[in-house]
Design an enzyme around this catalytic site. Structure first.
Site, mmCIF file in Angstrom:
data_model
loop_
_atom_site.group_PDB
_atom_site.id
_atom_site.type_symbol
_atom_site.label_atom_id
_atom_site.label_comp_id
_atom_site.label_asym_id
_atom_site.label_seq_id
_atom_site.Cartn_x
_atom_site.Cartn_y
_atom_site.Cartn_z
ATOM 1 N N CYS A 1 0.828 -1.198 0.000
ATOM 2 C CA CYS A 1 0.000 0.000 0.000
ATOM 3 C C CYS A 1 0.866 1.254 0.000
ATOM 4 C CB CYS A 1 -0.940 0.019 1.206
ATOM 5 S SG CYS A 1 -0.083 0.139 2.791
ATOM 6 N N ASP B 1 9.957 25.597 -33.623
ATOM 7 C CA ASP B 1 11.054 25.991 -34.490
ATOM 8 C C ASP B 1 10.565 25.777 -35.918
ATOM 9 O OD1 ASP B 1 13.779 26.369 -35.518
ATOM 10 O OD2 ASP B 1 13.670 24.210 -35.895
#
Length: 850
Positions: free
Chosen positions: A93, A515
């Site tokens: 857990c 770009d």
């Protein structure tokens, strides 16, 4: 580990270790580093050696390694770091995760530690060669968990072998528990609700014998298949660090112990409270085992993407040895070997085609479904499938250097990372289990004091229900399982999240900046227009121009030669070749004087170009570079060369607009070309004529108004901007993936991948939020119900059996929800029939009167 303990004073230990410092070039650097380290209050001594690049540091007390590294970085240098992975066993857990992380972080020298419940891996960051693996394993062991010993040669397959073994063991335990629990449940609950069963037990079996049988069955279940909970839960309680197993132990042990007293020593209990809950204890163990079994199976499915990637690599390869094709194990292939590939074969390693041609399906690497043509000189990638031709290629990258190996490492790194959203879960789980135990004690006390008769029975049942229904498992699995499935699905689509944090940041992007060259455009100039004057043939002009340009190395020259080749035009020899930088080139071809260059080159030669004035303006406005050709002193043609926009770029920009994002373009090109491309694609903001450093400033300006910026580039000249952006996305080609500045790699050259990346980012974070909501809401709502908060209102109580079922369901629900991401489908990009003006990948040979 080069950490040693040396007595420096009574009751005090002095620790020392060595760090590798990078970036030092002279004695001044050494002095600065030493001064920075010695300034720390915990440092006793520091000596830096420039030749070995080592800093030897001694502490008067506990070593503050993080402080030392920060001090080194503050003066402009860096300490070399490494990452160590440990396979942890025994975690169940989120509380387990928290405890393992704390234990590892306390090891002297460890900078950070992150534990993933879904992958059961601990990733530890530490300075290179400062902490031994044994010290890390010892810390994990003292916290109550184990470390799986792995052999280097079997490390890849070992986790799957362990997972399969765990599933088999859980299946067997569940089967035994179910076989024993079903008759127990029928005996106890059936006697309450089915009169015939009650009568048979009372008359044929006897009440006492019934209790003894229940005791035997329940005991075997608890201390047989259920012993796993006690082996983990009891030591955790002893360390005052309870976990999920501890909650199960407390709940089932309380129900079983109370039942044992009620069965064998009923006189010790108040009158009317001698009830048995054997069936509750057994059913709780069985249901939780069912949940663990389903959870283990679901966890296995979350890693399917990695398994499929590993499965792409064949086990053997056919190699040319002494002129003969021999089949050898893949691990024996070395760089330089020539491999033989037949139709239908999977490419074993990366390489370059030496002979033959074929089409190769690279979809499992790039996500692109269309096979790619390969001929001599072309790159091939290991894991891809040869379709219809036979080729031989030379191996260039093998083993861990291949593209596929890099992809697997990237995906594993992303899957093992923690997102910022996980911070809330970590804070809650740190106190969750102790808070549940406290809530159970409070519940027991309230029911015992103010509950109806028999108060002790009510108090016990409700306290057990509180212990059993609490589920930190769902909290611990909510984030990592979604990350595993989401990043795995992204990898199958050709999107690699190199950093898990990008998965969360990308969904919040406000601006996507591109770009231009090589990203929005093809990055390779092409001939787009050629118009000739009266008296000249377009094909002949192109042949002569291409012949001349074979002597030039300029990219535009290459575009002209390539265009002629595509038209099937053969070039001729050039004599008297001359290049005039900034103007053009000239020469004699087939006894004809040819001149190619800018308008100033023809003006210098006394040739008027005004006849093409309007065409020149039009071409320039389209972002193209006009050139002129003159033959034998006469103006022959105007030629346009440009870097064509990729066919998918306009559609990708539209799709980003549909997602509510603004699109920008940052380029070093001139403003006229940049504006033309931006207009054709529908880009919102343009920044042109910038150097790589200028792109960084442009990204910062785009952040105005607290906007988050994602930058998309080719990962080479764009590295500074990729690093500066909130998320950097590098456009690769399937082989260019070693882009350290990027957070995300788009394996194909298709910029529409950014749309898919944002979509899967949003889907994954949405899935995580759903899981976290369920995990928290489940506990917040049902723990009070289990405590009996509804009893004063409508008399409703939650049976521990139902609580166990709900707890098992919560983890399975979270895992099932995460697995839905495996079916994620890319939103797709809509392509229009008409391309933008600048996307002309073919040209027309035209004649024009000038």
């Amino acid at each position: 580990m080069s950490v040693s303990a040396e007595p420096s004073a009574p009751q005090t230990k002095a620790f020392s270790f060595d760090l590798t410092v990078e970036g030092m070039t002279c004695a001044s650097c050494v002095g600065r580093v030493e001064k920075a380290i010695r300034a720390l209050p915990s440092v006793e001594a520091a000596n830096v050696n420039l030749a070995t690049e080592k800093a030897s540091i001694s502490f008067s007390g506990a070593p503050d390694v993080t402080g030392v590294i920060q001090a080194i970085e503050k003066v402009g240098y860096s300490a070399r770091r490494e990452t160590v992975e440990l396979q942890i066993e025994g975690m169940t857990c989120a509380s387990c995760v928290s405890r393992v992380e704390k234990a590892l972080r306390k090891v002297p020298g460890v900078i950070d530690a992150s534990v993933n419940l879904a992958t059961e891996k601990a990733t530890i960051t530490l300075p290179t060669a400062t902490v031994s693996r044994a010290a890390l394993e010892d810390a994990v062991g003292k916290a109550g968990y184990g470390v799986v010993k792995t052999d280097v040669s079997t490390a890849v397959e070992d986790p799957e072998d362990r997972r399969d073994a765990e599933i088999r063991h859980l299946r067997n335990s569940l089967g035994i528990a179910a076989i024993l629990t079903i008759p127990l449940f029928v005996m106890e609950m059936g006697s309450h609700f089915v009169p015939a069963i009650h009568d048979w037990i009372m008359t044929e079996l006897g009440h006492a014998n019934s209790l003894y049988i229940q005791f035997v069955l329940a005991t075997v279940v608890l201390f047989g298949p259920g012993l796993r909970f006690y082996r983990k839960g009891i030591p955790a309680l002893g360390r005052l660090a309870p976990d999920m197993n501890s909650l199960v132990v407390l709940g089932t042990a309380a129900a079983w112990s109370y039942s044992v007293v009620a069965t064998f020593l009923p006189g010790l209990l108040p009158s009317g409270t001698a009830n048995v809950y054997f069936e509750a204890a057994a059913v709780i163990v069985t249901l939780i085992l069912l949940g663990r079994f389903l959870e283990a199976r679901a966890k296995g499915r979350t890693g399917q993407a990695i398994k499929r990637l590993i499965g792409l690599q064949p086990k053997t390869a056919r190699v040319i040895r002494a002129g003969t094709v021999v089949e050898v194990p893949l691990e024996t292939v070395v760089s330089g070997d020539v491999l033989d590939i037949r139709p239908g074969d999977r490419i074993p390693v990366d390489g370059v085609v030496a002979e033959g041609e074929t089409y190769i399906d690279e979809s499992m690497i790039t996500g692109e479904p269309i096979p790619v043509h390969k001929a001599a000189g072309a790159d091939v990638v290991g894991g891809t499938i040869n379709k219809n031709g036979a080729i031989r290629f030379t191996a260039t990258k093998v083993g861990g250097e291949t593209v596929l190996a890099n992809i697997i490492r990237m995906v594993e790194a992303a899957q093992g990372s923690k997102l910022p959203i996980q911070a809330l879960v970590d804070k809650v789980t740190a106190w969750f289990v102790p808070a549940v135990i406290a809530a159970a004690l409070v519940t027991f006390g309230i029911w015992l004091t103010w509950g109806p008769s028999p108060a002790l029975s009510f108090a016990l049942v409700n306290a057990v229900a509180v212990l059993i229904i609490a589920c930190p498992c769902a909290m611990g699995l909510a984030t990592p399982t979604s990350i595993m499935v989401g990043t795995g699905r992204a990898a199958e689509m050709g999107i690699l999240f190199r950093k898990g944090e990008a998965l969360q940041t990308l969904r919040s992007a406000d601006v996507v900046a591109f770009d231009k060259t090589g990203t929005l455009t093809k990055g390779k100039p092409e001939l787009t227009d050629l118009e000739v004057t009266d008296g000249f043939d377009a094909s002949e002009v192109l042949r002569l121009v291409a012949s001349l340009e074979t002597r030039s190395e300029h990219p535009i020259a290459e575009a002209l030669v390539t265009a002629a080749g595509k038209k099937g035009l053969s070039t001729s020899a050039v004599t008297q070749f001359s290049a005039d930088p900034g103007f053009g080139v000239s020469g004699v071809i087939d006894e004809r004087q040819v001149l190619v260059g800018a308008d100033r080159a023809l003006a210098k030669a006394g040739i008027d170009t005004s006849g093409f004035a309007s065409v020149s303006v039009r071409l320039a406005d389209q972002g193209k570079s006009p050139l002129y050709a003159a033959i034998d002193g006469r103006l022959a043609a105007i030629i346009a060369v440009s870097d064509p926009v990729k066919q998918t770029s306009a559609a990708a920009v539209r799709a980003l607009h549909d997602l509510g994002l603004r699109v920008a373009m940052i380029t070093g090109d001139n403003s006229r070309t940049a504006r033309a491309v931006a207009a054709a694609l529908g880009i919102d903001e343009v920044v042109s004529e910038v150097l790589p450093d200028g792109k960084v400033d442009a990204v910062r300006k785009l952040r105005a108004g607290d906007r988050k910026v994602a930058f998309v580039g080719d990962g080479i000249n764009d590295a500074p901007a990729l690093a500066e952006a909130d998320v950097g996305l590098a456009v690769g080609t399937g082989t260019d993936i070693a882009i350290e500045s990027a957070d995300v790699v788009l394996m194909s050259g298709d910029v529409s991948g950014i749309v898919n990346a944002i979509a899967i980012s949003r889907a994954t974070i949405g899935n995580i939020k759903q899981n976290l909501f369920w995990a928290f809401a489940y506990n917040v709502v049902l723990i009070p119900v289990a405590a009996g908060v509804l009893y004063p209102i409508n008399g409703a109580l939650l049976s521990p059996i139902l609580a166990a079922g709900a707890m098992a369901l919560s983890s399975v629900f979270v895992l099932g929800n995460a697995l839905r991401l495996r079916r994620f489908t890319a939103p797709g990009v809509r392509y229009s029939a008409a391309r933008p003006a600048s996307d002309q990948t073919s040209f027309q040979l035209q004649e024009s009167a000038s």
